[in-house]
Design an enzyme around this catalytic site. Structure first.
Site, PDB file in Angstrom:
ATOM      1  N   CYS A  64       9.701   1.329   3.462  1.00 55.03           N
ATOM      2  CA  CYS A  64      10.690   0.355   3.916  1.00 55.03           C
ATOM      3  C   CYS A  64      12.096   0.935   3.940  1.00 55.03           C
ATOM      4  CB  CYS A  64      10.650  -0.902   3.055  1.00 55.03           C
ATOM      5  SG  CYS A  64      11.217  -0.652   1.357  1.00 55.03           S
TER       6      CYS A  64
ATOM      7  N   GLU B 245       9.333  -3.530  13.054  1.00 55.84           N
ATOM      8  CA  GLU B 245       9.191  -2.530  12.000  1.00 55.84           C
ATOM      9  C   GLU B 245       7.893  -1.775  12.261  1.00 55.84           C
ATOM     10  OE1 GLU B 245       9.420  -2.142   7.150  1.00 55.84           O
ATOM     11  OE2 GLU B 245       8.449  -3.892   8.014  1.00 55.84           O
TER      12      GLU B 245
ATOM     13  N   GLU C 202      -5.210  -3.750  -1.743  1.00 59.32           N
ATOM     14  CA  GLU C 202      -6.632  -3.404  -1.769  1.00 59.32           C
ATOM     15  C   GLU C 202      -6.935  -2.138  -0.976  1.00 59.32           C
ATOM     16  OE1 GLU C 202      -6.114  -6.432   1.614  1.00 59.32           O
ATOM     17  OE2 GLU C 202      -5.187  -5.903  -0.327  1.00 59.32           O
TER      18      GLU C 202
ATOM     19  N   PHE D 210       0.800  -1.221   0.000  1.00 59.80           N
ATOM     20  CA  PHE D 210       0.000   0.000   0.000  1.00 59.80           C
ATOM     21  C   PHE D 210       0.832   1.269   0.000  1.00 59.80           C
ATOM     22  CE2 PHE D 210       0.679  -0.515   4.623  1.00 59.80           C
ATOM     23  CZ  PHE D 210       0.989   0.787   4.999  1.00 59.80           C
TER      24      PHE D 210
ATOM     25  N   LYS E 264      -1.306  -7.703  -8.695  1.00 60.12           N
ATOM     26  CA  LYS E 264      -2.247  -7.700  -7.574  1.00 60.12           C
ATOM     27  C   LYS E 264      -1.797  -6.601  -6.625  1.00 60.12           C
ATOM     28  CE  LYS E 264      -3.150  -8.533  -3.811  1.00 60.12           C
ATOM     29  NZ  LYS E 264      -3.658  -7.571  -2.742  1.00 60.12           N
TER      30      LYS E 264
END
Length: 499
Positions: free
Chosen positions: A281, A382, A176, A149, A173
């Site tokens: 990240c 994280e 969502e 995302f 993909k």
């Protein structure tokens, strides 16, 4: 309410599973969109469309592929603001940050436009009498990308432009949570002339992911996300005989040596820790201050952090937006509220932050934790939010040992004026990407992005030369042709018999 459907075979395909996911505007907390969640049958339809397209795309000329990509690059450039606006609306990051994301994605499209040189083979002549050996690279077939995302446009563009330039077809993909940018990317590719089925977008959750990992016609899977999911993707797809590159999470450290320019280091720490609300990240989430500079460095970071303006991403004055969901916002806050009990000094606590007029948004302020221990939750996990931990080390050696003890090895940085110390650091630190007086060392497109240890599962980094190698496989051809002067081989071409 807006509806986001799948993009399969060059057109919009309405979701048929009956399952829908909510898409929220992070600045208001309101559900603005519903996204179709694919069934295994819908994933199969996307893979079938890609497989059918591969029959012709896989044998298309490099000239055809790159000419389409050049047109695609121009369309993406013309629609930068449109893509960025979708990112801001669904992810929450400020518009300037979203524009930067699009720009970094465009770098890989530009790399794909010049793919011809990277697909060149090699030739060795006369390795034996009249024997030549050549090496070539060929496409794999249908490949899939599963993206996160936090960069809904950039990370897909790290994958599919190179994949299709190499002759593969692609099933994407996306997350969502912010799906709209992916559909616009696919629509623009079709407008550029990409044949139907070469790029498909199927939305969904774990059902869709597992269907891709198990599908017999998917030859390779690219993934970017958290370490637990990256490990699962790698194990599952590998068990199904697929090639996998799965990029996981990170805990990126910034080592600040006593000779560093502390103003520059503080500026870098603030931008790298709190930019994009820490949801990246490559964020710096741990600063390791060496020797006596720690107190001064913490003060400088605090002074700068207190001035950051937080607000809706579409407000030009905002420097940081909200987090993606309320659940994620609440989880990030727990690391701050529990830090003192685990020995940290809470210099800044952003957990109570709200924005006037947007009280239902997923807001959190900037948090700064000092004297953090390596066994605390805030250090080990994280966090993926605007929380910066400061740890202290007495020596360079102690600082490097602390960094290398982390299970993650994505990116790291050192701030120093000493070239010898910087050189030693880049050789000794155990991470895949290193910055020297650069806080977020994301490589340019013609190098490759990827970490070490629990930050990468698989053998290939993403984009650059590693990306080309991941989306192709090598073939070596050994040939021997009789000399045409040997008349017994067939037609007499008129060569002298003593040739």
């Amino acid at each position: 309410m807006k509806t986001v459907n799948h993009w399969i075979g060059g057109k919009t395909v309405e979701g048929a599973s009956g399952n829908w996911g909510p898409v929220t505007d992070p600045a208001t907390g309101a559900v603005t969109t519903r996204v179709a969640l694919a069934s295994a049958d819908e994933v199969d339809a996307a893979v079938t469309a890609a497989k059918d397209a591969y029959a012709t795309w896989g044998t298309s000329s490099l000239a055809q592929r790159t000419s389409i990509l050049f047109r695609y690059r121009a369309l993406l450039d013309a629609h930068r603001d449109d893509i960025a606006a979708l990112i801001t609306a669904e992810h929450g990051k400020v518009h300037s940050d979203a524009l930067g994301e699009v720009a970094r994605g465009l770098e890989i499209v530009e790399l794909a436009c010049g793919i011809t040189t990277q697909l060149k083979g090699e030739l060795s002549t006369q390795v034996s009498n009249r024997v030549d050996v050549s090496s070539i690279r060929q496409s794999l077939g249908v490949v899939a990308g599963i993206t996160p995302f936090n960069f809904p446009a950039m990370v897909p563009m790290w994958m599919f432009p190179l994949a299709i330039a190499c002759g593969n077809t692609f099933v994407l993909k996306p997350s969502e949570k912010d799906p709209s940018a992916a559909n616009l990317l696919a629509e623009l590719a079709a407008e550029a002339g990409l044949p139907d089925g070469v790029l498909n977008v199927v939305h969904g959750d774990k059902v869709a992911v597992d269907a891709l990992l198990a599908h017999p016609d998917v030859t390779a899977v690219s993934f970017v996300g958290s370490t637990p999911i990256a490990r699962y993707i790698h194990a599952t797809a590998s068990a199904n005989g697929k090639r996998v590159q799965a990029l996981g999470g990170a805990k990126n450290h910034m080592l600040v040596l006593p000779d560093a320019d502390l103003d520059a280091a503080a500026d870098a720490a603030v931008s790298a820790a709190y930019g994009s609300a820490g949801e990246r990240c490559m964020a710096i989430s741990a600063v390791v201050a060496v020797s006596s500079i720690a107190d001064e460095l913490v003060d400088k970071i605090r002074e700068r952090a207190e001035k950051i303006k937080i607000g809706p991403g579409n407000d030009p004055e905002s420097e940081m937006g909200p987090l993606i969901t309320k659940a994620h916002r609440d989880k990030v806050a727990t690391y701050v509220t529990g830090a003192a009990a685990q020995g940290a000094q809470v210099v800044l606590d952003g957990t109570g932050y709200t924005v006037d007029g947007f009280e239902d948004g997923h807001w959190i302020g900037l948090s700064l934790l000092d004297k953090v221990s390596t066994d605390s939750d805030a250090y080990r996990d994280e966090i993926f939010g605007p929380v910066l931990c400061v740890l202290r080390a007495e020596t360079y050696e102690e600082g490097v040992a602390l960094i290398n003890a982390s299970p993650y090895g994505n990116g790291t940085a050192v701030f120093t004026r000493d070239g010898g110390a910087a050189r030693r650091f880049q050789l000794e630190v155990q991470a895949g990407m290193v910055g020297v007086n650069v806080p977020i060392p994301v490589p340019v497109g013609y190098h490759s992005f990827g970490g070490w240890k629990d930050s990468l599962f698989g053998d290939h980094h993403i984009y650059g030369n590693d990306g080309v190698h991941f989306y192709t496989r090598g073939k070596v051809v050994t040939t021997r042709w009789p000399d045409p002067s040997e008349g017994h081989i067939g037609v007499d071409l008129g060569f002298p018999r003593n040739h």
